[in-house]
Design a protein around this motif. Structure first.
Motif, PDB file in Angstrom:
ATOM      1  N   ASN A 111      -4.766   4.226  12.623  1.00  0.00           N
ATOM      2  CA  ASN A 111      -3.593   4.003  13.400  1.00  0.00           C
ATOM      3  C   ASN A 111      -2.815   3.310  12.378  1.00  0.00           C
ATOM      4  O   ASN A 111      -3.120   2.288  11.573  1.00  0.00           O
ATOM      5  CB  ASN A 111      -4.083   2.709  14.423  1.00  0.00           C
ATOM      6  N   VAL A 112      -1.497   3.704  12.339  1.00  0.00           N
ATOM      7  CA  VAL A 112      -0.534   3.398  11.401  1.00  0.00           C
ATOM      8  C   VAL A 112       0.711   2.827  12.115  1.00  0.00           C
ATOM      9  O   VAL A 112       1.125   3.852  12.864  1.00  0.00           O
ATOM     10  CB  VAL A 112      -0.222   4.356  10.279  1.00  0.00           C
ATOM     11  N   VAL A 113       1.046   1.730  11.732  1.00  0.00           N
ATOM     12  CA  VAL A 113       2.678   1.487  12.446  1.00  0.00           C
ATOM     13  C   VAL A 113       3.542   1.710  11.429  1.00  0.00           C
ATOM     14  O   VAL A 113       3.402   1.414   9.904  1.00  0.00           O
ATOM     15  CB  VAL A 113       2.376  -0.171  12.656  1.00  0.00           C
ATOM     16  N   PHE A 114       4.883   2.105  11.742  1.00  0.00           N
ATOM     17  CA  PHE A 114       5.907   2.472  10.872  1.00  0.00           C
ATOM     18  C   PHE A 114       7.344   1.482  11.452  1.00  0.00           C
ATOM     19  O   PHE A 114       7.383   1.496  12.690  1.00  0.00           O
ATOM     20  CB  PHE A 114       6.199   3.946  11.120  1.00  0.00           C
ATOM     21  N   VAL A 115       7.746   0.797  10.465  1.00  0.00           N
ATOM     22  CA  VAL A 115       8.950   0.253  11.065  1.00  0.00           C
ATOM     23  C   VAL A 115      10.199   0.824   9.958  1.00  0.00           C
ATOM     24  O   VAL A 115      10.297   0.841   8.897  1.00  0.00           O
ATOM     25  CB  VAL A 115       8.802  -1.396  10.485  1.00  0.00           C
ATOM     26  N   LEU A 163      -5.218  -6.036  16.142  1.00  0.00           N
ATOM     27  CA  LEU A 163      -4.813  -6.069  14.665  1.00  0.00           C
ATOM     28  C   LEU A 163      -5.888  -5.435  13.791  1.00  0.00           C
ATOM     29  O   LEU A 163      -5.506  -4.739  12.796  1.00  0.00           O
ATOM     30  CB  LEU A 163      -4.576  -7.807  14.586  1.00  0.00           C
ATOM     31  N   ASP A 164      -6.872  -5.514  14.266  1.00  0.00           N
ATOM     32  CA  ASP A 164      -8.372  -4.903  13.256  1.00  0.00           C
ATOM     33  C   ASP A 164      -8.041  -3.421  13.361  1.00  0.00           C
ATOM     34  O   ASP A 164      -8.576  -2.648  12.537  1.00  0.00           O
ATOM     35  CB  ASP A 164      -9.559  -5.193  13.772  1.00  0.00           C
ATOM     36  N   GLU A 165      -7.463  -2.727  14.270  1.00  0.00           N
ATOM     37  CA  GLU A 165      -7.366  -1.580  14.732  1.00  0.00           C
ATOM     38  C   GLU A 165      -6.205  -0.941  13.714  1.00  0.00           C
ATOM     39  O   GLU A 165      -6.285   0.279  13.712  1.00  0.00           O
ATOM     40  CB  GLU A 165      -7.406  -1.088  16.241  1.00  0.00           C
ATOM     41  N   ILE A 166      -5.442  -1.767  13.472  1.00  0.00           N
ATOM     42  CA  ILE A 166      -4.544  -1.047  12.642  1.00  0.00           C
ATOM     43  C   ILE A 166      -4.637  -1.094  11.109  1.00  0.00           C
ATOM     44  O   ILE A 166      -4.855  -1.997  10.603  1.00  0.00           O
ATOM     45  CB  ILE A 166      -3.166  -2.052  12.764  1.00  0.00           C
ATOM     46  N   HIS A 167      -4.618   0.272  10.669  1.00  0.00           N
ATOM     47  CA  HIS A 167      -4.790   0.465   9.070  1.00  0.00           C
ATOM     48  C   HIS A 167      -3.786  -0.405   8.101  1.00  0.00           C
ATOM     49  O   HIS A 167      -4.187  -0.830   7.109  1.00  0.00           O
ATOM     50  CB  HIS A 167      -4.944   1.974   9.079  1.00  0.00           C
ATOM     51  N   SER A 168      -2.681   0.076   8.480  1.00  0.00           N
ATOM     52  CA  SER A 168      -1.407  -0.401   7.614  1.00  0.00           C
ATOM     53  C   SER A 168      -0.023  -0.164   8.275  1.00  0.00           C
ATOM     54  O   SER A 168       0.017   0.301   9.276  1.00  0.00           O
ATOM     55  CB  SER A 168      -1.443   0.532   6.398  1.00  0.00           C
ATOM     56  N   VAL A 169       0.847  -1.087   7.919  1.00  0.00           N
ATOM     57  CA  VAL A 169       2.232  -0.932   8.499  1.00  0.00           C
ATOM     58  C   VAL A 169       3.018  -0.312   7.271  1.00  0.00           C
ATOM     59  O   VAL A 169       3.178  -1.003   6.236  1.00  0.00           O
ATOM     60  CB  VAL A 169       2.675  -2.125   8.757  1.00  0.00           C
ATOM     61  N   GLU A 170       3.655   0.821   7.479  1.00  0.00           N
ATOM     62  CA  GLU A 170       4.454   1.362   6.564  1.00  0.00           C
ATOM     63  C   GLU A 170       5.986   1.152   6.647  1.00  0.00           C
ATOM     64  O   GLU A 170       6.510   1.103   8.093  1.00  0.00           O
ATOM     65  CB  GLU A 170       4.239   2.852   6.497  1.00  0.00           C
ATOM     66  N   ILE A 171       6.878   0.783   5.789  1.00  0.00           N
ATOM     67  CA  ILE A 171       8.083   0.695   6.019  1.00  0.00           C
ATOM     68  C   ILE A 171       9.313   1.516   5.306  1.00  0.00           C
ATOM     69  O   ILE A 171       8.834   2.063   4.349  1.00  0.00           O
ATOM     70  CB  ILE A 171       8.786  -0.969   5.433  1.00  0.00           C
ATOM     71  N   VAL A 172      10.004   1.971   6.293  1.00  0.00           N
ATOM     72  CA  VAL A 172      10.970   2.973   5.775  1.00  0.00           C
ATOM     73  C   VAL A 172      12.562   2.553   6.408  1.00  0.00           C
ATOM     74  O   VAL A 172      12.551   1.517   7.100  1.00  0.00           O
ATOM     75  CB  VAL A 172      10.811   4.285   6.414  1.00  0.00           C
ATOM     76  N   GLY A 173      13.676   3.112   5.770  1.00  0.00           N
ATOM     77  CA  GLY A 173      14.868   2.595   6.149  1.00  0.00           C
ATOM     78  C   GLY A 173      15.504   1.587   5.280  1.00  0.00           C
ATOM     79  O   GLY A 173      14.723   0.828   4.644  1.00  0.00           O
ATOM     80  N   GLY A 174      16.649   1.782   4.791  1.00  0.00           N
ATOM     81  CA  GLY A 174      17.130   0.944   3.619  1.00  0.00           C
ATOM     82  C   GLY A 174      17.248  -0.700   4.009  1.00  0.00           C
ATOM     83  O   GLY A 174      16.638  -1.387   2.993  1.00  0.00           O
ATOM     84  N   GLY A 196      -0.365  -9.180  10.673  1.00  0.00           N
ATOM     85  CA  GLY A 196      -1.590  -9.648   9.611  1.00  0.00           C
ATOM     86  C   GLY A 196      -1.694  -8.775   8.497  1.00  0.00           C
ATOM     87  O   GLY A 196      -2.835  -8.909   7.977  1.00  0.00           O
ATOM     88  N   LYS A 197      -0.491  -7.957   8.021  1.00  0.00           N
ATOM     89  CA  LYS A 197      -0.895  -7.114   6.737  1.00  0.00           C
ATOM     90  C   LYS A 197       0.374  -7.245   6.040  1.00  0.00           C
ATOM     91  O   LYS A 197       1.624  -7.302   6.485  1.00  0.00           O
ATOM     92  CB  LYS A 197      -1.277  -5.511   7.399  1.00  0.00           C
ATOM     93  N   THR A 198       0.104  -6.989   4.741  1.00  0.00           N
ATOM     94  CA  THR A 198       1.449  -6.942   3.858  1.00  0.00           C
ATOM     95  C   THR A 198       1.864  -5.336   4.266  1.00  0.00           C
ATOM     96  O   THR A 198       1.023  -4.436   4.455  1.00  0.00           O
ATOM     97  CB  THR A 198       0.935  -6.882   2.519  1.00  0.00           C
ATOM     98  N   SER A 199       3.195  -5.342   4.365  1.00  0.00           N
ATOM     99  CA  SER A 199       3.743  -4.042   4.542  1.00  0.00           C
ATOM    100  C   SER A 199       3.636  -2.900   3.386  1.00  0.00           C
ATOM    101  O   SER A 199       3.371  -3.357   2.226  1.00  0.00           O
ATOM    102  CB  SER A 199       5.419  -4.252   4.763  1.00  0.00           C
ATOM    103  N   SER A 200       3.342  -1.769   3.531  1.00  0.00           N
ATOM    104  CA  SER A 200       3.147  -0.661   2.641  1.00  0.00           C
ATOM    105  C   SER A 200       4.255   0.045   2.406  1.00  0.00           C
ATOM    106  O   SER A 200       5.329   0.393   3.485  1.00  0.00           O
ATOM    107  CB  SER A 200       2.022   0.229   2.679  1.00  0.00           C
ATOM    108  N   THR A 201       4.545   0.680   1.261  1.00  0.00           N
ATOM    109  CA  THR A 201       5.532   1.517   0.857  1.00  0.00           C
ATOM    110  C   THR A 201       4.855   2.975   0.230  1.00  0.00           C
ATOM    111  O   THR A 201       5.322   3.248  -0.852  1.00  0.00           O
ATOM    112  CB  THR A 201       6.654   1.028  -0.191  1.00  0.00           C
TER     113      THR A 201
END
Ligand code: ATP
Ligand code: MG
Length: 380
Positions: A197-201, A331-342, A358-363
């Motif tokens: 599971n990945v969250v995208f912002v 929160l445990d089920e979220i693998h990572s949070v990816e950020i996009v957009g300027g 509870g995670k550092t954002s990834s790019t």
């Protein structure tokens, strides 16, 4: 024949194409990957993209920018009315209640629909892609915000038609980003395994979209998507208002009284905002001959901006929390949070992500090109 993926942004557009097993982002006539969503009219000529943006300050009345949210909406729509507070060109209600954009062109005043203006921009993207790829382009996939209504989608399809583009599909920007992520991940779980599971912002110029997606090899499922019409331009507006108040007392000048000055101020605060993303020290603002030949000076630092934009960040927090709730993920089920957009480069947004997820954002995907690349993949 190639099919292009188009990310039609409120500030700028990106175009990508699937080629030789990979995805390529297409550069425009200025060798830039971002083409400003800007259409300008001067005398008998129409200027588009980078060239249009470059002449904006000397041709405010006839430079049309930030028209994405006019598509498919009535003039009296609250979203349109809200846009008009920051619009520097002439927008009016047409007899049928739709939005009209009035410009001086070919020696007379002409009123264009948002679809026509969008079509002019799409034509430019098509022409640039044609010369870059050295092949005719007819087919495309265009990305749209997940919150776009049917009317907005239909208007964009009409615009593509006017531009002579055959839009094979409109896909949500959130889906495009997820597709782009999944494409490059070799290590996704097998179909029968627990999904990743990945969250995208995606925090752009005019909006934020947050989505949660479940990935398995060859499969993606959108679990939730939330959004709000708050974007980087709102930060610029807050900063501009802050300096406006200061200049009114310090120099007895009101930047709002002159559109050209206000645009110059907006341009300068946007630069400052970007510097603030990388720098937390005090940064100077100097504009020469700002108004009435007065040079203005001031300074600001990141914490001041964060204080000024508290309400905006609260809205961003709400959108993220809503997505987390709607996704029903722990929160445990979220693998990572990816950020996009300027605007996702703003440190306060990254802090919010850490707080909430509870995670550092990834790019791991390209922040600016992910959406267009996902669009190109859709038709690969
Ligand atoms: P939308 O998605 O709302 O249609 P868009 O896709 O055109 O808009 P983006 O290109 O994702 O928007 O982002 C543009 C915004 O990002 C602008 O407001 C710009 O000022 C902001 N931005 C770009 N770089 C930075 C940075 N380093 N720090 C802060 N903001 C930035
Ligand atoms: Mg965008």
């Amino acid at each position: 024949m190639s099919v292009i993926g188009i990310d039609f942004g409120n500030e700028s557009c990106y175009v990508a194409v699937a080629k030789a097993g990979g995805i390529e982002t297409i550069a425009n006539d200025y060798s830039l990957r971002a083409t400003p969503s800007c259409v300008a009219f001067t005398g008998n000529t129409r200027t588009l993209g980078v060239a249009a943006k470059n002449q904006q300050v000397t041709n405010l009345r006839n430079t049309v920018c930030g028209f994405k949210h006019f598509l498919g909406r009535k003039f009296k729509d609250p979203v349109v009315q809200n846009e008009l507070q920051s619009t520097l060109y002439r927008v009016e209600e047409r007899p049928d209640g739709s939005v009209g954009i009035r410009v001086d062109y070919m020696g007379e005043e002409q009123v264009f629909t948002p679809e026509q203006i969008t079509a002019m921009l799409l034509t430019k993207l098509k022409v640039d892609a044609t010369s870059e790829l050295k092949t005719q382009i007819y087919d495309c996939v265009i990305t749209v915000p997940s919150y776009f209504t049917n009317a907005e989608r239909k208007a964009l399809l009409d615009a593509a038609g006017i531009a002579g583009l055959n839009c094979l599909r409109l896909i949500n920007e959130t889906t495009a980003t997820a597709l782009n992520y999944g494409f490059y991940k070799q290590d996704l779980p097998e179909p029968e395994e627990k999904s990743r599971n990945v969250v995208f912002v995606d925090f752009g110029h005019s909006a934020i979209q947050v989505s949660a997606c479940a990935f398995n090899k060859g499969k993606l499922k959108m679990l939730a998507a939330t959004s709000d019409l708050v974007g980087g331009r709102d930060v610029d507006m807050m900063l501009a208002e802050h300096f406006r108040k200061e200049f009114m007392t310090k120099y007895k000048l009101d930047p709002r009284s002159n559109k050209k000055s206000f645009l110059r101020l907006l341009t300068e605060v946007e630069k400052l905002k970007k510097q603030m993303s990388a720098n937390s020290t005090k940064l100077p603002l100097n504009i020469e001959c700002f108004m009435n030949d007065v040079d203005v000076q001031s300074s600001i630092q990141r914490v001041d901006m964060e204080e000024l934009c508290k309400n905006l960040f609260q809205r961003i927090e709400d959108v993220m929390k809503r997505c987390l709730r709607d996704s029903k993920l722990t929160l445990d089920e979220i693998h990572s949070v990816e950020i996009v957009g300027g605007s996702s480069r703003i440190p306060a947004v990254k802090h919010l992500i850490e707080q909430i997820f509870g995670k550092t954002s990834s790019t791991t995907i390209n922040q600016d090109e992910a959406v267009s690349r996902g669009g190109a993949l859709q038709c690969a």
